[in-house]
Design an enzyme around this catalytic site. Structure first.
Site, PDB file in Angstrom:
ATOM      1  N   LYS A   1       6.482  -7.965   6.809  1.00  0.00           N
ATOM      2  CA  LYS A   1       7.925  -8.131   6.597  1.00  0.00           C
ATOM      3  C   LYS A   1       8.706  -6.906   7.054  1.00  0.00           C
ATOM      4  CE  LYS A   1       8.058  -8.627   2.102  1.00  0.00           C
ATOM      5  NZ  LYS A   1       6.652  -8.604   1.681  1.00  0.00           N
TER       6      LYS A   1
ATOM      7  N   ARG B   1      12.402 -12.551  -5.192  1.00  0.00           N
ATOM      8  CA  ARG B   1      10.971 -12.590  -5.487  1.00  0.00           C
ATOM      9  C   ARG B   1      10.661 -13.443  -6.701  1.00  0.00           C
ATOM     10  NH1 ARG B   1       9.828  -7.320  -3.004  1.00  0.00           N
ATOM     11  NH2 ARG B   1       7.605  -7.003  -2.789  1.00  0.00           N
TER      12      ARG B   1
ATOM     13  N   ARG C   1      -2.161   1.744   5.071  1.00  0.00           N
ATOM     14  CA  ARG C   1      -0.748   1.912   5.452  1.00  0.00           C
ATOM     15  C   ARG C   1      -0.237   3.327   5.162  1.00  0.00           C
ATOM     16  NH1 ARG C   1       3.887  -2.260   3.675  1.00  0.00           N
ATOM     17  NH2 ARG C   1       3.395  -1.677   1.526  1.00  0.00           N
TER      18      ARG C   1
ATOM     19  N   ARG D   1       2.270   5.251   0.047  1.00  0.00           N
ATOM     20  CA  ARG D   1       3.030   4.825  -1.129  1.00  0.00           C
ATOM     21  C   ARG D   1       2.133   4.820  -2.367  1.00  0.00           C
ATOM     22  NH1 ARG D   1       6.143  -0.613   0.638  1.00  0.00           N
ATOM     23  NH2 ARG D   1       5.420  -1.160  -1.450  1.00  0.00           N
TER      24      ARG D   1
ATOM     25  N   ARG E   1       0.295  -6.544  -7.524  1.00  0.00           N
ATOM     26  CA  ARG E   1       1.356  -7.053  -6.648  1.00  0.00           C
ATOM     27  C   ARG E   1       1.019  -8.440  -6.106  1.00  0.00           C
ATOM     28  NH1 ARG E   1       1.330  -2.139  -2.794  1.00  0.00           N
ATOM     29  NH2 ARG E   1       2.811  -3.241  -1.456  1.00  0.00           N
TER      30      ARG E   1
HETATM   31  P1  ADP Z   1       5.807  -4.918  -0.635  1.00  0.00           P
HETATM   32  O1  ADP Z   1       6.388  -6.157  -0.061  1.00  0.00           O
HETATM   33  O2  ADP Z   1       4.989  -4.152   0.347  1.00  0.00           O
HETATM   34  O3  ADP Z   1       5.071  -5.135  -1.910  1.00  0.00           O
HETATM   35  P2  ADP Z   1       8.467  -3.740  -1.264  1.00  0.00           P
HETATM   36  O4  ADP Z   1       8.823  -2.466  -0.616  1.00  0.00           O
HETATM   37  O5  ADP Z   1       9.228  -4.948  -0.884  1.00  0.00           O
HETATM   38  O6  ADP Z   1       6.914  -3.896  -1.024  1.00  0.00           O
HETATM   39  O7  ADP Z   1       8.581  -3.582  -2.865  1.00  0.00           O
HETATM   40  C1  ADP Z   1       7.927  -2.552  -3.546  1.00  0.00           C
HETATM   41  C2  ADP Z   1       8.088  -2.724  -5.040  1.00  0.00           C
HETATM   42  O8  ADP Z   1       9.494  -2.655  -5.389  1.00  0.00           O
HETATM   43  C3  ADP Z   1       7.614  -4.042  -5.609  1.00  0.00           C
HETATM   44  O9  ADP Z   1       6.220  -4.054  -5.875  1.00  0.00           O
HETATM   45  C4  ADP Z   1       8.455  -4.110  -6.896  1.00  0.00           C
HETATM   46  O10 ADP Z   1       7.940  -3.262  -7.886  1.00  0.00           O
HETATM   47  C5  ADP Z   1       9.792  -3.541  -6.462  1.00  0.00           C
HETATM   48  N1  ADP Z   1      10.668  -4.615  -5.956  1.00  0.00           N
HETATM   49  C6  ADP Z   1      11.107  -4.771  -4.687  1.00  0.00           C
HETATM   50  N2  ADP Z   1      11.859  -5.885  -4.552  1.00  0.00           N
HETATM   51  C7  ADP Z   1      11.892  -6.462  -5.779  1.00  0.00           C
HETATM   52  C8  ADP Z   1      12.475  -7.638  -6.312  1.00  0.00           C
HETATM   53  N3  ADP Z   1      13.185  -8.482  -5.539  1.00  0.00           N
HETATM   54  N4  ADP Z   1      12.309  -7.911  -7.632  1.00  0.00           N
HETATM   55  C9  ADP Z   1      11.609  -7.093  -8.411  1.00  0.00           C
HETATM   56  N5  ADP Z   1      11.009  -5.975  -7.985  1.00  0.00           N
HETATM   57  C10 ADP Z   1      11.141  -5.650  -6.685  1.00  0.00           C
END
Ligand code: ADP
Ligand code: ZN
Length: 217
Positions: A15, A90, A129, A162, A173
């Site tokens: 993504k 999400r 990563r 990260r 996750r």
């Molecule tokens: P990835 O898709 O690689 O897991 P992101 O950078 O999109 O990573 O998100 C990292 C973290 O940020 C998520 O695991 C969550 O803890 C938080 N987060 C991001 N977007 C949301 C969301 N829409 N709702 C709740 N938590 C979120």
């Protein structure tokens, strides 16, 4: 051209990589909730401190908080020419809130792009990563190496791993993805907005396919 876009997929599907290319190609505003939280953590704001406790163990940040920051961002004038939501929504609650916000500000979603990928590949990608501390550009220690080790090709910033890119947090996750995020695919399918793509076909080919979709070709 499709201009209000949601990008969905499990962690590691690509993504972030596609989002960066698409927003620069089509001049869209990139709204990544993950990046917004990481920015807040870096600046040690109260939002950042609160979010870090969830993010570091792989949990989702509570809906009220996440919905609040997205609502504020989407209402800004620069979003009127198009935006790409990356990592939001999400949960079903977030999707329903987004629908309401879109109606309020007359910025409805045009398409939901889902990038899928099998679990072994996700684990491989996430565990190797590295991310640029300055600009967020993603790398991989074996398959997407920077020209100079530990340094971002784009901005020269330092690369880091990260805190949530470890085996334990990744399992958490993926669990949230399966239980809370995957049901959204049906939600958007029913609305006639969902388009599915294979995240393992290679970054350039995928980018071409997504570009065609956005241009309506
Ligand atoms: P990835 O898709 O690689 O897991 P992101 O950078 O999109 O990573 O998100 C990292 C973290 O940020 C998520 O695991 C969550 O803890 C938080 N987060 C991001 N977007 C949301 C969301 N829409 N709702 C709740 N938590 C979120
Ligand atoms: Zn960088």
């Amino acid at each position: 051209m499709l201009k209000n876009i949601i990008l969905m997929g499990p962690p590691g599907a690509g993504k972030g990589t596609q989002a960066k290319r698409l927003v620069s190609q089509f001049n869209l505003i990139h709204i990544s909730t993950g990046d917004m939280f990481r920015e807040a953590i870096k600046e040690n704001t109260s939002l950042g401190q609160m979010a870090a406790s969830y993010i570091n163990r792989g949990d989702l940040v509570p809906d009220e908080v996440t919905i609040g920051i997205v609502k504020e961002r989407l209402a800004k004038k620069d979003c009127e020419n198009g935006f790409l939501l990356d990592g939001f929504p999400r949960t079903i609650a977030q999707a329903e809130a987004l629908k309401k916000i879109g109606e309020e500000i007359a910025r409805p979603i045009d398409v939901v792009i889902n990038i899928d990928c099998d679990k072994n590949e996700l684990v491989r990608r996430i565990s190797g990563r590295r991310v640029c501390k300055n600009c967020g550009a993603p790398y991989h220690i074996d398959t997407m190496k920077p020209k100079v080790e530990g340094v971002c090709d784009i901005c020269g910033g330092p690369l880091y791993q990260r805190k949530d890119d470890n085996k334990e947090a990744l399992e958490v996750r993926l669990g949230h993805y399966m239980n809370q995020t995957k049901p959204l695919l049906d939600y958007y399918k029913h609305l006639g907005l969902l388009r599915n793509f294979d995240g393992s076909i290679g970054s350039d080919i995928l980018f071409d396919e997504l570009s065609k979709l956005i241009l309506g070709k």
